[in-house]
Design a protein around this motif. Structure first.
Motif, mmCIF file in Angstrom:
data_model
loop_
_atom_site.group_PDB
_atom_site.id
_atom_site.type_symbol
_atom_site.label_atom_id
_atom_site.label_comp_id
_atom_site.label_asym_id
_atom_site.label_seq_id
_atom_site.Cartn_x
_atom_site.Cartn_y
_atom_site.Cartn_z
ATOM 1 N N LEU A 38 -42.403 43.029 43.907
ATOM 2 C CA LEU A 38 -41.566 41.865 43.618
ATOM 3 C C LEU A 38 -40.100 42.152 43.964
ATOM 4 C CD1 LEU A 38 -41.652 38.980 42.675
ATOM 5 C CD2 LEU A 38 -41.548 39.780 40.312
ATOM 6 N N ALA A 39 -39.637 43.346 43.657
ATOM 7 C CA ALA A 39 -38.264 43.724 44.028
ATOM 8 C C ALA A 39 -38.099 43.683 45.538
ATOM 9 C CB ALA A 39 -37.927 45.110 43.482
ATOM 10 N N ASN A 40 -39.090 44.165 46.254
ATOM 11 C CA ASN A 40 -39.044 44.153 47.717
ATOM 12 C C ASN A 40 -38.965 42.723 48.259
ATOM 13 O OD1 ASN A 40 -39.233 45.349 50.380
ATOM 14 N ND2 ASN A 40 -41.319 44.543 50.415
ATOM 15 N N LYS A 45 -37.343 39.708 51.660
ATOM 16 C CA LYS A 45 -38.037 38.526 52.191
ATOM 17 C C LYS A 45 -37.420 37.216 51.751
ATOM 18 C CE LYS A 45 -42.338 40.922 52.833
ATOM 19 N NZ LYS A 45 -43.291 40.696 53.851
ATOM 20 N N SER A 46 -36.587 37.254 50.741
ATOM 21 C CA SER A 46 -35.934 36.032 50.264
ATOM 22 C C SER A 46 -34.711 35.742 51.128
ATOM 23 C CB SER A 46 -35.469 36.198 48.817
ATOM 24 O OG SER A 46 -36.556 36.402 47.969
ATOM 25 N N THR A 47 -34.445 34.463 51.300
ATOM 26 C CA THR A 47 -33.258 34.054 52.042
ATOM 27 C C THR A 47 -32.448 33.127 51.174
ATOM 28 O OG1 THR A 47 -34.541 34.165 54.074
ATOM 29 C CG2 THR A 47 -32.425 33.039 54.195
ATOM 30 N N PRO A 48 -31.253 33.527 50.760
ATOM 31 C CA PRO A 48 -30.665 34.855 50.933
ATOM 32 C C PRO A 48 -31.318 35.838 49.964
ATOM 33 C CG PRO A 48 -29.221 33.535 49.562
ATOM 34 C CD PRO A 48 -30.373 32.645 49.977
ATOM 35 N N LYS A 53 -31.783 40.204 41.123
ATOM 36 C CA LYS A 53 -33.162 40.213 40.625
ATOM 37 C C LYS A 53 -33.896 41.464 41.093
ATOM 38 C CE LYS A 53 -36.413 38.175 38.324
ATOM 39 N NZ LYS A 53 -36.387 38.207 36.872
ATOM 40 N N ALA A 54 -33.687 41.851 42.350
ATOM 41 C CA ALA A 54 -34.314 43.067 42.868
ATOM 42 C C ALA A 54 -33.844 44.285 42.082
ATOM 43 C CB ALA A 54 -33.996 43.238 44.349
ATOM 44 N N TYR A 55 -32.550 44.329 41.784
ATOM 45 C CA TYR A 55 -31.993 45.451 41.020
ATOM 46 C C TYR A 55 -32.596 45.508 39.617
ATOM 47 C CZ TYR A 55 -28.508 48.604 39.013
ATOM 48 O OH TYR A 55 -27.885 49.659 38.399
ATOM 49 N N GLU A 56 -32.710 44.369 38.984
ATOM 50 C CA GLU A 56 -33.308 44.316 37.641
ATOM 51 C C GLU A 56 -34.747 44.848 37.667
ATOM 52 O OE1 GLU A 56 -35.205 40.772 34.961
ATOM 53 O OE2 GLU A 56 -33.272 40.348 35.905
ATOM 54 N N LEU A 57 -35.515 44.406 38.652
ATOM 55 C CA LEU A 57 -36.919 44.810 38.741
ATOM 56 C C LEU A 57 -37.068 46.292 39.081
ATOM 57 C CD1 LEU A 57 -38.111 41.644 40.612
ATOM 58 C CD2 LEU A 57 -38.958 42.374 38.364
ATOM 59 N N TYR A 86 -23.545 45.824 43.153
ATOM 60 C CA TYR A 86 -24.212 47.082 42.832
ATOM 61 C C TYR A 86 -23.861 48.202 43.812
ATOM 62 C CZ TYR A 86 -26.779 43.702 40.130
ATOM 63 O OH TYR A 86 -27.095 42.686 39.270
ATOM 64 N N LYS A 87 -23.034 47.901 44.807
ATOM 65 C CA LYS A 87 -22.722 48.900 45.821
ATOM 66 C C LYS A 87 -22.074 50.119 45.174
ATOM 67 C CE LYS A 87 -21.038 49.759 50.333
ATOM 68 N NZ LYS A 87 -20.657 49.215 51.585
ATOM 69 N N ASP A 88 -22.634 51.272 45.484
ATOM 70 C CA ASP A 88 -22.114 52.546 45.003
ATOM 71 C C ASP A 88 -22.524 53.606 46.027
ATOM 72 O OD1 ASP A 88 -21.653 55.025 43.734
ATOM 73 O OD2 ASP A 88 -21.908 54.108 41.762
ATOM 74 N N ILE A 89 -21.644 53.843 46.973
ATOM 75 C CA ILE A 89 -21.958 54.732 48.081
ATOM 76 C C ILE A 89 -22.342 56.129 47.598
ATOM 77 C CG2 ILE A 89 -20.940 55.945 50.053
ATOM 78 C CD1 ILE A 89 -19.586 53.395 50.826
ATOM 79 N N GLN A 90 -21.641 56.644 46.610
ATOM 80 C CA GLN A 90 -21.946 57.994 46.133
ATOM 81 C C GLN A 90 -23.350 58.082 45.547
ATOM 82 O OE1 GLN A 90 -20.360 60.687 46.884
ATOM 83 N NE2 GLN A 90 -18.770 59.522 47.896
ATOM 84 N N LYS A 91 -23.765 57.074 44.790
ATOM 85 C CA LYS A 91 -25.134 57.072 44.254
ATOM 86 C C LYS A 91 -26.151 56.984 45.383
ATOM 87 C CE LYS A 91 -24.397 55.176 39.625
ATOM 88 N NZ LYS A 91 -24.652 54.026 38.732
ATOM 89 N N ALA A 92 -25.871 56.125 46.357
ATOM 90 C CA ALA A 92 -26.787 55.986 47.497
ATOM 91 C C ALA A 92 -26.910 57.313 48.242
ATOM 92 C CB ALA A 92 -26.306 54.881 48.429
#
Length: 193
Positions: A38-40, A45-48, A53-57, A86-92
């Motif tokens: 569902l997050a995926n 796949k959703s536009t936009p 919601k993806a982050y929550e899931l 949610y952007k956090d380059i260091q975490k990524a």
């Protein structure tokens, strides 16, 4: 949630897929696969895309299994999305580095994660803390499995500008720009010919 899988394979009606996976999550709150799928959908796949919601899931999936590599990859992806709260380059970067440390990682995933990590290492958001040497290594890793225009382009830029451990080498820059162009990326090639 098999119905969600059925509709997901058909890729026709995202509303039905979302409905079935949501139902699966409501009935089986520990169903990590349903959370990931569902997050995926919300992310890719959703536009936009519905990043919130993806982050929550995916965060819920993380609470179910904090070592799940798909969950970690999705979190890293969310942390690297431009213009996202949610952007956090260091975490990524931290997550992608951990994923790439796995010697059993599939070569296609290694290439995919290396590419994104390379871009993160040279992100303007890092300012003077860009890591050109590590980015170069990442882009070189990508090229071990496939021809990739933007990987060639970034290697060319590193040579052209003499960044990291590399001195200026216009011939190597030109060669990599040519490879980028041959793979449908034309920026800067004409300037050096």
């Amino acid at each position: 949630y098999e119905y969600g899988d059925y509709y997901l394979d058909l890729d026709q009606d995202l509303g039905e897929v979302i409905k079935w996976y949501t139902l699966a999550i409501q009935k089986q709150t520990n169903n990590i696969r349903a959370y990931k799928n569902l997050a995926n959908i919300y992310l890719n796949k959703s536009t936009p895309p519905n990043v919130a919601k993806a982050y929550e899931l995916i965060n819920h999936a993380y609470t179910l299994d904090s070592n799940d590599k798909e969950v970690l990859a999705m979190l890293a992806n969310i942390y690297s999305i431009n213009d996202s709260e949610y952007k956090d380059i260091q975490k990524a970067i931290t997550i992608y580095e951990a994923l790439l440390a796995d010697s059993d990682l599939d070569k296609e995933l290694r290439s995919e994660y290396s590419y994104v990590l390379g871009l993160l290492y040279i992100s303007n958001e890092l300012g003077d803390k860009k890591e050109y040497d590590r980015a170069f290594d990442c882009f070189t890793e990508v090229l071990k499995t496939k021809k990739h225009a933007i990987a060639y382009f970034n290697i060319a830029e590193i040579y052209r500008l003499g960044l990291g451990r590399f001195g200026i080498d216009l011939q190597k820059a030109k060669d990599n720009y040519r490879l980028a162009k041959d793979n449908s990326y034309n920026q800067y090639y004409e300037e050096l010919t």
